[in-house]
Design an enzyme around this catalytic site. Structure first.
Site, PDB file in Angstrom:
ATOM      1  N   HIS A 145       0.851  -1.189   0.000  1.00 42.88           N
ATOM      2  CA  HIS A 145       0.000   0.000   0.000  1.00 42.88           C
ATOM      3  C   HIS A 145       0.881   1.232   0.000  1.00 42.88           C
ATOM      4  O   HIS A 145       1.946   1.221   0.611  1.00 42.88           O
ATOM      5  CB  HIS A 145      -0.910   0.006   1.241  1.00 42.88           C
ATOM      6  CG  HIS A 145      -2.020   0.986   1.128  1.00 42.88           C
ATOM      7  ND1 HIS A 145      -1.887   2.304   1.501  1.00 42.88           N
ATOM      8  CD2 HIS A 145      -3.275   0.834   0.638  1.00 42.88           C
ATOM      9  CE1 HIS A 145      -3.020   2.918   1.255  1.00 42.88           C
ATOM     10  NE2 HIS A 145      -3.879   2.062   0.732  1.00 42.88           N
ATOM     11  N   ASP A 185      -7.940  -5.339  -0.113  1.00 42.52           N
ATOM     12  CA  ASP A 185      -8.445  -6.122  -1.236  1.00 42.52           C
ATOM     13  C   ASP A 185      -8.066  -7.594  -1.165  1.00 42.52           C
ATOM     14  O   ASP A 185      -8.547  -8.401  -1.953  1.00 42.52           O
ATOM     15  CB  ASP A 185      -7.929  -5.538  -2.564  1.00 42.52           C
ATOM     16  CG  ASP A 185      -8.601  -4.223  -2.872  1.00 42.52           C
ATOM     17  OD1 ASP A 185      -9.788  -4.096  -2.546  1.00 42.52           O
ATOM     18  OD2 ASP A 185      -7.937  -3.332  -3.419  1.00 42.52           O
TER      19      ASP A 185
HETATM   20  N1  CMC Z   1       4.348  -7.533  -4.953  1.00 40.28           N
HETATM   21  C1  CMC Z   1       5.694  -7.496  -5.108  1.00 40.28           C
HETATM   22  N2  CMC Z   1       6.451  -6.389  -4.958  1.00 40.28           N
HETATM   23  C2  CMC Z   1       5.808  -5.260  -4.611  1.00 40.28           C
HETATM   24  C3  CMC Z   1       4.413  -5.218  -4.414  1.00 40.28           C
HETATM   25  C4  CMC Z   1       3.675  -6.414  -4.590  1.00 40.28           C
HETATM   26  N3  CMC Z   1       2.355  -6.423  -4.431  1.00 40.28           N
HETATM   27  N4  CMC Z   1       4.042  -3.963  -4.080  1.00 40.28           N
HETATM   28  C5  CMC Z   1       5.169  -3.232  -4.067  1.00 40.28           C
HETATM   29  N5  CMC Z   1       6.248  -4.020  -4.376  1.00 40.28           N
HETATM   30  C6  CMC Z   1       7.637  -3.595  -4.418  1.00 40.28           C
HETATM   31  C7  CMC Z   1       7.923  -2.795  -5.679  1.00 40.28           C
HETATM   32  O1  CMC Z   1       8.387  -3.623  -6.727  1.00 40.28           O
HETATM   33  C8  CMC Z   1       8.969  -1.818  -5.198  1.00 40.28           C
HETATM   34  O2  CMC Z   1      10.194  -2.486  -5.193  1.00 40.28           O
HETATM   35  P1  CMC Z   1      11.573  -1.663  -5.434  1.00 40.28           P
HETATM   36  O3  CMC Z   1      11.709  -0.710  -4.288  1.00 40.28           O
HETATM   37  O4  CMC Z   1      12.649  -2.736  -5.436  1.00 40.28           O
HETATM   38  O5  CMC Z   1      11.447  -0.976  -6.762  1.00 40.28           O
HETATM   39  C9  CMC Z   1       8.597  -1.541  -3.738  1.00 40.28           C
HETATM   40  O6  CMC Z   1       7.840  -2.698  -3.328  1.00 40.28           O
HETATM   41  C10 CMC Z   1       7.715  -0.297  -3.568  1.00 40.28           C
HETATM   42  O7  CMC Z   1       6.594  -0.426  -4.458  1.00 40.28           O
HETATM   43  P2  CMC Z   1       5.945   0.787  -5.251  1.00 40.28           P
HETATM   44  O8  CMC Z   1       5.199   0.249  -6.414  1.00 40.28           O
HETATM   45  O9  CMC Z   1       7.006   1.827  -5.510  1.00 40.28           O
HETATM   46  O10 CMC Z   1       4.972   1.350  -4.142  1.00 40.28           O
HETATM   47  P3  CMC Z   1       3.735   2.262  -4.411  1.00 40.28           P
HETATM   48  O11 CMC Z   1       3.451   2.941  -3.139  1.00 40.28           O
HETATM   49  O12 CMC Z   1       3.956   3.099  -5.621  1.00 40.28           O
HETATM   50  O13 CMC Z   1       2.556   1.217  -4.788  1.00 40.28           O
HETATM   51  C11 CMC Z   1       0.786  -0.322  -4.622  1.00 40.28           C
HETATM   52  C12 CMC Z   1       1.591   0.765  -3.908  1.00 40.28           C
HETATM   53  C13 CMC Z   1      -0.461  -0.650  -3.790  1.00 40.28           C
HETATM   54  C14 CMC Z   1       0.301   0.204  -5.986  1.00 40.28           C
HETATM   55  C15 CMC Z   1       1.666  -1.579  -4.803  1.00 40.28           C
HETATM   56  O14 CMC Z   1       2.057  -2.086  -3.538  1.00 40.28           O
HETATM   57  C16 CMC Z   1       0.984  -2.676  -5.629  1.00 40.28           C
HETATM   58  O15 CMC Z   1       1.060  -2.655  -6.850  1.00 40.28           O
HETATM   59  N6  CMC Z   1       0.274  -3.651  -4.951  1.00 40.28           N
HETATM   60  C17 CMC Z   1      -0.475  -4.659  -5.653  1.00 40.28           C
HETATM   61  C18 CMC Z   1      -1.822  -4.079  -6.102  1.00 40.28           C
HETATM   62  C19 CMC Z   1      -2.786  -3.909  -4.942  1.00 40.28           C
HETATM   63  O16 CMC Z   1      -2.961  -4.802  -4.115  1.00 40.28           O
HETATM   64  N7  CMC Z   1      -3.453  -2.745  -4.906  1.00 40.28           N
HETATM   65  C20 CMC Z   1      -4.475  -2.455  -3.899  1.00 40.28           C
HETATM   66  C21 CMC Z   1      -4.096  -1.315  -3.013  1.00 40.28           C
HETATM   67  S1  CMC Z   1      -5.147  -1.210  -1.560  1.00 40.28           S
HETATM   68  C22 CMC Z   1      -6.706  -0.793  -2.152  1.00 40.28           C
HETATM   69  C23 CMC Z   1      -6.800   0.639  -2.548  1.00 40.28           C
HETATM   70  O17 CMC Z   1      -6.558   1.508  -1.720  1.00 40.28           O
HETATM   71  O18 CMC Z   1      -7.147   0.875  -3.696  1.00 40.28           O
END
Ligand code: CMC
Length: 428
Positions: free
Chosen positions: A306, A363
């Protein structure tokens, strides 16, 4: 005396005030940054940018706390109802009995959706994704309710909000009925909001209808848990569109589209699809954990991580319990639920997920409950949208009542400097 921060740039010192918060992050007021220094800030994805001052909800990502108007989500989920939460988010305080009765009465008044909307609905193929249909129908409400909202009139804003809250569950249920090719049900104003939604979704014209209170209670809790989440992607979209003084329905329609994405609300659909894929592939969890960790692989563990929560998502804790209750009370055994629990266990003990602070989010379990209730996977994000609606409206209302300016970010341009147009014969 209030705090300030100093910035040194090209030998000059600039001072910017710090904006105090009740709890959580304070902000640096940089509204004069560009005019005084010629600089702008660059924060792709708004990871450090506060776009507004808000009184609606608060979340602490490190402590895993979420408050609606100051009330912790755990208390609200246990003691309140979705209708009460709608009132709380929109009006700022919990209602008295008289206020709650009036609120419900007004919603009933507006719950009929124009018959002409059915023509639109029938124009969609049954294969259409329900979120696309819902976004279109929400936008179309403008055509049937062209009266513009005068934000200076409390009455006008309240009327528009109530109208949307009343009609939106009908639109959600209709997208579901379209998908299954079932006749459309109408609102039954003798019922409360969640029972009413339940009957619009599941009642068959051919048989007596029994409402399972376990299901109604689970739905109520799920809607409460999704009701608001401060400046998330869809709420910010609603506000971005609304900041141009576009109408409430058009703004919320854009919010539905933003929520649809798999990185946001669409993750609840993606989680179930992922669990099904893992099960069909033989259920080797370590293989999928390794894929999620592999930088060269696009696969992510859906339902994990998140932007703000870096400890745990308090909504996920409540939902996990609701999930167990629903499965136990309905006597359902589900392979995907077993798989989800094992996956959570493996991920929570894996160094990659621990280091990056990736925990199950709201989710991860919500889709399993929807599945147990017989709701098709493509409808899951519609359920999220129904829950998030009061939050979107409350955020839109706050933004308009505060008379915030049109949202218009700047950029750091990295394209070509000025150059002269070349005729086609001279191009290489
Ligand atoms: N699986 C594997 N690696 C992950 C995941 C995951 N689900 N989420 C983040 N990472 C890694 C990512 O690759 C990155 O690694 P690095 O630092 O080596 O580049 C690090 O963790 C930080 O991730 P980010 O994408 O920069 O973080 P963000 O804050 O931009 O993204 C997120 C947050 C929710 C989009 C992301 O965690 C994700 O894609 N999760 C899966 C989709 C999901 O479950 N979304 C629902 C969110 S909760 C409901 C809502 O509020 O809508």
């Amino acid at each position: 005396m209030s705090d300030s921060v100093k910035l040194y740039y090209q030998g000059k010192e600039y001072e910017f005030p710090v904006v105090e918060s009740t709890i959580g992050d304070k902000g640096i007021d940089i509204s004069k940054l560009r005019s005084e220094t010629g600089l702008i800030t660059l924060d792709v994805g708004f990871k450090n940018t506060g776009a507004t001052k808000s009184k609606i909800s608060y979340l602490d990502g490190d402590l895993g706390q979420l408050y609606y108007r100051g009330y912790p989500i755990e208390q609200i989920a246990e003691k309140s109802t979705f209708v009460e939460v709608m009132y709380l988010l929109l009006e700022g305080e919990l209602p008295t009995q008289a206020q709650l009765d009036e609120f419900k009465h007004n919603m009933n008044k507006y719950s009929l959706v124009s018959e002409e909307m059915k023509h639109l609905l029938k124009g969609f193929p049954r294969s259409a994704h329900p979120m696309g249909v819902l976004s279109s129908l929400t936008s179309a409400l403008t055509a049937f309710n062209p009266h513009a909202v005068n934000v200076k009139s409390e009455e006008d804003v309240r009327r528009a909000a109530t109208l949307l809250l009343a009609k939106f569950p009908v639109l959600c249920a209709w997208t579901y009925r379209l998908k299954l090719g079932l006749p459309l049900n109408y609102s039954d104003n003798r019922l409360d909001y969640v029972h009413n939604f339940y009957q619009m979704m599941f009642r068959f014209p051919t048989e007596d209808f029994h409402m399972d209170e376990v299901v109604v209670d689970a739905l109520d809790k799920l809607l409460i848990l999704h009701a608001d989440h401060e400046q998330n992607c869809s709420a910010s979209t609603v506000k971005m569109v609304g900041s141009a003084h576009s109408g409430l329905f058009a703004s919320v329609s854009a919010g539905v589209s933003a929520l649809w994405g798999p990185l946001h609300g669409g993750a609840n659909q993606a989680v179930i699809e992922m669990l099904e894929m893992i099960r069909k592939d033989g259920g080797d969890l370590q293989k999928w954990i390794d894929k999620a960790k592999n930088k060269n692989d696009d696969f992510r563990l859906m339902g994990f991580g998140h932007r703000v929560y870096r400890n745990f998502d308090p909504r996920a804790r409540v939902i996990k319990k609701v999930c167990d209750d629903v499965f136990n009370k309905l006597g359902i055994h589900d392979e995907e639920l077993d798989l989800a629990k094992k996956l959570e266990e493996v991920a929570l003990h894996d160094d990659y997920f621990i280091e990056k602070k990736l925990y199950p989010n709201v989710d991860f379990y919500s889709g399993l409950i929807y599945k147990a209730l017989g709701i098709p996977t493509e409808m899951f994000t519609v359920m999220f949208a129904l829950g998030r609606l009061p939050g979107w409206i409350a955020q839109w209302k706050e933004m308009r009542l505060n008379n915030e300016p049109i949202n218009r970010p700047r950029q750091v341009y990295i394209g070509s400097p000025k150059r002269d147009y070349a005729p086609i014969k001279d191009r290489k």
